[in-house]
Motif scaffolding. Structure first.
Motif, PDB file in Angstrom:
ATOM      1  N   HIS A   1       9.400-105.816  29.503  1.00 29.96           N
ATOM      2  CA  HIS A   1       9.968-104.681  28.985  1.00 29.96           C
ATOM      3  C   HIS A   1      11.411-104.436  29.866  1.00 29.96           C
ATOM      4  O   HIS A   1      12.339-104.049  29.320  1.00 29.96           O
ATOM      5  CB  HIS A   1       9.158-103.437  29.463  1.00 29.96           C
ATOM      6  N   CYS A   2      11.156-104.666  31.367  1.00 29.92           N
ATOM      7  CA  CYS A   2      12.268-104.286  32.136  1.00 29.92           C
ATOM      8  C   CYS A   2      13.437-105.204  31.721  1.00 29.92           C
ATOM      9  O   CYS A   2      14.512-104.722  31.521  1.00 29.92           O
ATOM     10  CB  CYS A   2      11.985-104.538  33.577  1.00 29.92           C
ATOM     11  N   ALA A   3      13.120-106.478  31.530  1.00 31.34           N
ATOM     12  CA  ALA A   3      14.412-107.103  31.404  1.00 31.34           C
ATOM     13  C   ALA A   3      15.055-106.905  29.839  1.00 31.34           C
ATOM     14  O   ALA A   3      16.037-106.851  29.956  1.00 31.34           O
ATOM     15  CB  ALA A   3      13.825-108.808  31.074  1.00 31.34           C
ATOM     16  N   MET A   4      14.265-106.538  28.955  1.00 33.64           N
ATOM     17  CA  MET A   4      14.882-106.197  27.636  1.00 33.64           C
ATOM     18  C   MET A   4      15.514-104.925  27.708  1.00 33.64           C
ATOM     19  O   MET A   4      16.372-104.410  27.137  1.00 33.64           O
ATOM     20  CB  MET A   4      13.403-105.971  26.753  1.00 33.64           C
ATOM     21  N   GLU A   5      14.958-103.788  28.583  1.00 37.15           N
ATOM     22  CA  GLU A   5      15.202-102.575  28.544  1.00 37.15           C
ATOM     23  C   GLU A   5      16.471-102.303  29.300  1.00 37.15           C
ATOM     24  O   GLU A   5      17.448-101.244  29.149  1.00 37.15           O
ATOM     25  CB  GLU A   5      14.257-101.557  28.979  1.00 37.15           C
ATOM     26  N   THR A   6      16.730-102.854  30.567  1.00 37.25           N
ATOM     27  CA  THR A   6      17.611-102.505  31.351  1.00 37.25           C
ATOM     28  C   THR A   6      19.033-102.775  30.804  1.00 37.25           C
ATOM     29  O   THR A   6      19.941-101.544  30.990  1.00 37.25           O
ATOM     30  CB  THR A   6      17.714-103.447  32.863  1.00 37.25           C
ATOM     31  N   ARG A   7      19.379-103.668  30.178  1.00 40.28           N
ATOM     32  CA  ARG A   7      20.512-103.595  29.422  1.00 40.28           C
ATOM     33  C   ARG A   7      20.832-102.512  28.599  1.00 40.28           C
ATOM     34  O   ARG A   7      21.851-101.787  28.677  1.00 40.28           O
ATOM     35  CB  ARG A   7      20.994-104.911  28.931  1.00 40.28           C
ATOM     36  N   LEU A   8      19.978-102.243  27.935  1.00 41.35           N
ATOM     37  CA  LEU A   8      20.120-101.069  27.127  1.00 41.35           C
ATOM     38  C   LEU A   8      20.336 -99.684  27.629  1.00 41.35           C
ATOM     39  O   LEU A   8      21.042 -98.771  27.454  1.00 41.35           O
ATOM     40  CB  LEU A   8      18.624-100.719  26.143  1.00 41.35           C
ATOM     41  N   ILE A   9      19.595 -99.558  28.783  1.00 41.85           N
ATOM     42  CA  ILE A   9      19.809 -98.379  29.691  1.00 41.85           C
ATOM     43  C   ILE A   9      21.149 -98.280  30.289  1.00 41.85           C
ATOM     44  O   ILE A   9      21.684 -97.202  30.225  1.00 41.85           O
ATOM     45  CB  ILE A   9      18.431 -98.325  30.705  1.00 41.85           C
ATOM     46  N   GLU A  10      21.550 -99.370  30.658  1.00 41.13           N
ATOM     47  CA  GLU A  10      22.752 -99.379  31.535  1.00 41.13           C
ATOM     48  C   GLU A  10      23.887 -98.898  30.237  1.00 41.13           C
ATOM     49  O   GLU A  10      24.856 -98.098  30.537  1.00 41.13           O
ATOM     50  CB  GLU A  10      23.297-100.749  31.818  1.00 41.13           C
ATOM     51  N   LYS A  11      23.651 -99.453  29.032  1.00 41.34           N
ATOM     52  CA  LYS A  11      24.533 -98.965  28.062  1.00 41.34           C
ATOM     53  C   LYS A  11      24.632 -97.551  27.724  1.00 41.34           C
ATOM     54  O   LYS A  11      25.741 -96.793  27.730  1.00 41.34           O
ATOM     55  CB  LYS A  11      24.492 -99.979  26.606  1.00 41.34           C
ATOM     56  N   MET A  12      23.462 -96.980  27.469  1.00 43.92           N
ATOM     57  CA  MET A  12      23.219 -95.552  27.229  1.00 43.92           C
ATOM     58  C   MET A  12      23.746 -94.641  28.514  1.00 43.92           C
ATOM     59  O   MET A  12      23.912 -93.588  27.997  1.00 43.92           O
ATOM     60  CB  MET A  12      21.735 -95.283  26.863  1.00 43.92           C
ATOM     61  N   LEU A  13      23.617 -95.168  29.386  1.00 44.23           N
ATOM     62  CA  LEU A  13      24.074 -94.464  30.684  1.00 44.23           C
ATOM     63  C   LEU A  13      25.276 -94.678  31.161  1.00 44.23           C
ATOM     64  O   LEU A  13      25.755 -94.853  32.291  1.00 44.23           O
ATOM     65  CB  LEU A  13      23.166 -94.272  31.939  1.00 44.23           C
ATOM     66  N   SER A  14      26.138 -94.883  30.082  1.00 46.88           N
ATOM     67  CA  SER A  14      27.577 -95.370  30.361  1.00 46.88           C
ATOM     68  C   SER A  14      28.652 -94.376  31.255  1.00 46.88           C
ATOM     69  O   SER A  14      29.652 -94.836  31.862  1.00 46.88           O
ATOM     70  CB  SER A  14      28.444 -95.984  29.324  1.00 46.88           C
ATOM     71  N   LYS A  15      28.094 -93.208  31.228  1.00 47.58           N
ATOM     72  CA  LYS A  15      28.826 -92.314  31.918  1.00 47.58           C
ATOM     73  C   LYS A  15      28.593 -92.071  33.426  1.00 47.58           C
ATOM     74  O   LYS A  15      29.073 -91.103  34.024  1.00 47.58           O
ATOM     75  CB  LYS A  15      28.603 -90.882  31.274  1.00 47.58           C
ATOM     76  N   VAL A  16      27.835 -92.860  33.695  1.00 49.84           N
ATOM     77  CA  VAL A  16      27.379 -92.573  35.216  1.00 49.84           C
ATOM     78  C   VAL A  16      27.050 -93.980  35.744  1.00 49.84           C
ATOM     79  O   VAL A  16      26.553 -95.038  35.193  1.00 49.84           O
ATOM     80  CB  VAL A  16      25.918 -91.740  35.493  1.00 49.84           C
ATOM     81  N   PRO A  17      27.492 -94.271  37.151  1.00 54.01           N
ATOM     82  CA  PRO A  17      27.243 -95.813  37.768  1.00 54.01           C
ATOM     83  C   PRO A  17      25.639 -95.849  37.669  1.00 54.01           C
ATOM     84  O   PRO A  17      24.885 -95.108  38.137  1.00 54.01           O
ATOM     85  CB  PRO A  17      27.799 -95.588  39.124  1.00 54.01           C
ATOM     86  N   VAL A  18      25.493 -97.145  37.302  1.00 52.96           N
ATOM     87  CA  VAL A  18      24.095 -97.347  37.306  1.00 52.96           C
ATOM     88  C   VAL A  18      23.908 -98.738  38.317  1.00 52.96           C
ATOM     89  O   VAL A  18      24.555 -99.753  38.059  1.00 52.96           O
ATOM     90  CB  VAL A  18      23.549 -97.867  35.950  1.00 52.96           C
ATOM     91  N   LEU A  19      22.706 -98.693  38.831  1.00 47.10           N
ATOM     92  CA  LEU A  19      22.387-100.225  39.610  1.00 47.10           C
ATOM     93  C   LEU A  19      21.150-100.564  39.166  1.00 47.10           C
ATOM     94  O   LEU A  19      20.097 -99.848  39.283  1.00 47.10           O
ATOM     95  CB  LEU A  19      22.410 -99.747  41.280  1.00 47.10           C
ATOM     96  N   SER A  20      21.257-101.753  38.884  1.00 52.86           N
ATOM     97  CA  SER A  20      19.856-102.198  38.569  1.00 52.86           C
ATOM     98  C   SER A  20      19.578-103.596  39.375  1.00 52.86           C
ATOM     99  O   SER A  20      20.320-104.359  39.911  1.00 52.86           O
ATOM    100  CB  SER A  20      19.925-102.755  37.011  1.00 52.86           C
ATOM    101  N   ILE A  21      18.336-103.205  39.975  1.00 54.01           N
ATOM    102  CA  ILE A  21      17.840-104.416  41.028  1.00 54.01           C
ATOM    103  C   ILE A  21      16.438-105.118  40.549  1.00 54.01           C
ATOM    104  O   ILE A  21      15.691-104.277  40.187  1.00 54.01           O
ATOM    105  CB  ILE A  21      17.888-103.652  42.446  1.00 54.01           C
TER     106      ILE A  21
END
Ligand code: SF4
Lengths: 453, 343
Positions: free
Chosen positions: A409-429
């Motif tokens: 799930h994480c692997a699939m979702e993180t890229r999507l989340i980053e895209k949807m939250l494009s108005k704010v800096p996102v750090l994925s670890i």
């Protein structure tokens, strides 16, 4: 009265050695005051972190904790859960494992007297607290693929029978949830544990018959849970569901209030680690809901007092961020705060345990409706709706997403989340294996904090 | 018989009154670890890392269920002023007891992080805990106040004074209790589970009356301190404790480690309230034949596991420093065989 130390101490995060020192000032009567299952003989749990460290929770040597008596009580209670489950069984209570649904089936179980629900998957914190790969390695030996997430520790715990007692019943929820965890549940089944399987429906807002069809379906599943419990206990009194829902709601509203107070206060009154532990407590009250409610009430009072006085545990200029997916390693929460960040929003995939359950409709329908808020059964867009709102009204300045090793799930979702939250800096670890936090990871978080600043 | 649990898990089940896969097996492998690791005893008891590494070597060799950080019972007394000789390949020997040099009022509570060899123990605990503490309990032996009191004094004088000057003895024990508490406090912060050893309170040394008057209060005080942490406390007393079996119930200990006592009698009298640890004759371990050891251990464990609150297969006293490793291995494998609980 020596223990007035708690009343006069400035709120702060302290380490294990500090806690040991302060614990010397706790009076014997105070230790005896709190007990689980109302048993003063062996039910005491007000112990400092050092107790659990000595029993193998090695990360406690490195973690920092809130310094209130309420938090000390909370940690003692939480770390004592394994013992509590064994004691429950010894005193003739029914111990019921509820797997996969995260928050709803326990409300049904608690309608039956002397029945204690628990979530075996919560064992996934254990490898981190112990800084140990024992459970993960055992799970691999038992046949779990290498690329499975930390929840594989559950299988090892079932195999070893040393972390919780053999459950009297197991309810396993599968379907439109996490496929990896479904595999783990199947392997538990293969160990010889009998389970009642429940199907979790997918949330489809574009379905014409939504939500009725899903509600009816879930109600029929909950009836199956009920019938199995009746078979076990020979008690069939559905009026028990009403106080059970009321208690769950009391807990949910208290946790929500603590979260709001913490998020909105100019100075953070409670650390993120304690706050996350409270949020997860909504799932089942750490195997003694009455005592847990009492603890959460006490924390609520502590937090309210701190907010009123304008005091807290972090600096006033800490930068507000949101956290998506639980941290797995508790130390990460410490680390993020050490870097000057504060958590003001979370999406820990347990939404279904956070929302109030309706009290004016038929209980199973109310439970079905609350369950349909579950994070994992709908779209990513819905999952992060609240975070997006926080970004819009500038409450949230950045977002941190944790990816679990082996979590599809994480692997699939993180890229999507980053895209949807494009108005704010996102750090994925990526959360490393237990005891695996590196300097490099610290530097990345520190750099993220700098960027936000 | 495939073992399912590691020692940490096995011990964890014991202390919550649950049956593990097999009974815990914790022979008192203390300074004997130096022999297993092939180092000089002096290195073992003066260098914390060496002590820990020797203990880890021993547990890898024997696969028993706990690490035992310990060398000898004078450690607290030494930090309070008693002087010991350090033979190159033997345990420290009491040379000048503190109270023969200065008055009781000059006795100070030692700082376990600084004084004498107490830091050696703490270093050993820290090292072992971070190396294997997730899988193996780290037991750290703390001399109980009566034993420390005797190591602070001329032993004969001390025993005489229990009759002639009891108030003085009680004062010494009170101070020793405070010192033991401070040491235990640091042991806990380092990751060790303090276990009390009171070998000089043995029935072979003092009468039941003297035990009750002098040793028992010190044990009770330390156990009360450890109970505040919600620990299950182990108390070990060497020698013949048959005359004080009933008094042992008053200590508050949760696990009692016995030496020269008839095991069935101990089980009958103590097991409803305490878990039993013991009690293989260490002389046999040093000099017995492997076959003899195996059958006697099996017999002992067969009885021991009947103890209703739980049982740890152990030796009655420390495994002799130079006991043949083969004999220790036989002890452990026989105990594993006889102490198996699963079908
Ligand atoms: S971490 Fe990911 S793969 Fe693991 S149980 Fe949770 S959602 Fe499933």
């Amino acid at each position: 009265m020596k223990s007035t130390w708690f009343e006069v101490a400035r709120p702060q995060k302290i380490d294990l050695n500090d806690w040991s020192q302060h614990f010397r000032l706790v009076r014997d009567e105070q230790i005896k005051e709190f007990n689980y299952y109302h048993n003063p003989e062996w039910g005491i749990y007000l112990s400092p972190p050092a107790t659990f460290m000595v029993y193998g929770a090695r990360e406690l040597k490195r973690l920092k904790f809130d310094n209130s008596l309420a938090s000390l009580r909370m940690w003692g209670f939480v770390f004592n859960e394994s013992e509590r489950l064994f004691r429950a069984k010894q005193m003739g209570k029914r111990v019921i494992a509820t797997m996969g649904d995260l928050g709803t089936v326990p409300v049904i179980i608690m309608a039956f007297p002397n029945c204690i629900p628990f979530y075996p998957e919560c064992i996934w914190w254990t490898p981190f607290f112990k800084e140990s790969t024992v459970l993960l390695d055992t799970a691999t030996e038992l046949g779990i693929p290498e690329a499975a997430c930390f929840s594989k520790a559950t299988l090892a715990a079932f195999h070893k029978k040393a972390y919780f007692p053999k459950p009297d019943l197991i309810f396993a929820s599968t379907g439109a949830s996490c496929d990896d965890y479904s595999c783990i549940m199947q392997l538990v089944n293969d160990l010889g544990y009998e389970m009642l399987w429940l199907e979790i429906p997918f949330r489809r807002h574009n379905d014409e018959q939504y939500p009725d069809r899903f509600e009816e379906y879930l109600i029929s599943e909950y009836e199956r849970v009920w019938n199995k419990m009746v078979e076990l206990t020979v008690i069939n009194d559905k009026t028990g569901l009403i106080p059970s829902i009321k208690k769950a709601n009391r807990l949910r509203s208290l946790a929500e209030r603590i979260k709001q107070l913490t998020y909105e206060a100019p100075i953070t009154p409670l650390p993120a680690l304690e706050l996350m532990t409270i949020e997860f407590g909504n799932l089942y009250g750490y195997a003694d809901l009455d005592e847990w409610l009492d603890i959460v009430e006490m924390i609520n009072e502590t937090v309210a007092k701190r907010v009123e006085k304008g005091i807290g545990v972090l600096k006033q200029n800490a930068i507000p961020i949101a956290w998506i997916t639980p941290s797995a390693d508790p130390l990460l929460l410490n680390l993020v705060e050490d870097c000057g960040l504060r958590i003001v929003g979370t999406e820990y995939v347990i939404n279904q345990a956070l929302v109030p359950i309706e009290e004016n409709v038929e209980p199973f329908r109310a439970l079905a409706r609350s369950f349909m808020k579950a994070s994992l059964i709908g779209s990513t867009q819905e999952r992060i709706k609240r975070i997006i709102e926080g970004v819009k009204n500038e409450r949230i300045k950045g977002v941190l997403v944790t990816n679990m090793l082996g979590c599809s799930h994480c692997a699939m979702e993180t890229r999507l989340i980053e895209k949807m939250l494009s108005k704010v800096p996102v750090l994925s670890i990526d959360v490393p294996v237990p005891f695996g936090i590196t300097e490099q990871l610290r530097t990345r978080i520190a750099a993220f904090a700098e960027t936000l600043r | 018989m495939t073992e399912i649990l590691n020692p940490r898990e096995r011990f964890g089940l014991l202390v919550i009154d649950e049956k593990p896969d097999r009974c815990n097996i914790i022979p008192l492998i203390t300074s004997h670890a130096a022999t297993v690791a092939g180092i000089k005893l002096k290195e073992y008891y003066t260098d914390g890392e060496a002590m820990a590494k020797a203990q880890i070597t021993a547990i890898e060799e024997y696969e028993h269920d706990a690490i035992s950080i310990f060398s000898e019972v004078g450690i607290i007394a030494e930090a309070m002023g008693s002087e010991f000789n350090y033979p190159d390949d033997d345990l420290p020997v009491l040379r000048i007891p503190a109270l023969t040099k200065f008055d009781i009022d000059k006795l100070k509570i030692p700082d376990p992080n600084k004084d004498s060899r107490l830091p050696v123990y703490l270093e050993a605990i820290e090292y072992a805990y971070s190396a294997v503490g997730d899988k193996i309990p780290i037991l750290a032996y703390v001399p109980a106040p009566f034993t420390t009191g005797m190591m602070l004094s001329d032993p004969n004088q001390f025993l005489l004074d229990t009759i002639r000057n009891p108030e003085q003895i009680k004062k010494i024990i009170e101070i020793s209790l405070e010192a033991a508490i401070e040491f235990s406090y640091e042991i806990i912060n380092a990751g060790g589970l303090p276990i009390l050893v009171d070998p000089l309170a043995s029935g072979s040394v003092i009468s039941p009356k003297a035990y009750q008057e002098f040793a028992l209060p010190g044990e009770q005080g330390l156990i009360k301190f450890l109970h505040r942490y919600d620990f299950d406390v182990i108390l070990h007393i060497c020698g013949d404790t048959t005359p004080i079996l009933d008094l042992l119930l008053l200590t508050g200990a949760d696990l009692i480690s016995l030496d020269k006592v008839e095991l069935n009698l101990a089980i009958e009298r103590l097991a409803p309230k305490m878990r039993i640890i013991g009690n293989f004759n260490t002389t046999k371990l040093g000099f017995g034949s492997p076959d003899g050891i195996a059958s006697q251990v099996r017999e002992m464990v067969k009885h021991g596991i009947k103890a209703e609150k739980g049982y740890i297969a152990s030796t009655g006293c420390e495994v002799p420093i130079r006991a043949p490793t083969g004999n220790v291995k036989v002890f452990i494998s026989a105990a594993k065989e006889a102490g198996w609980f699963l079908d």
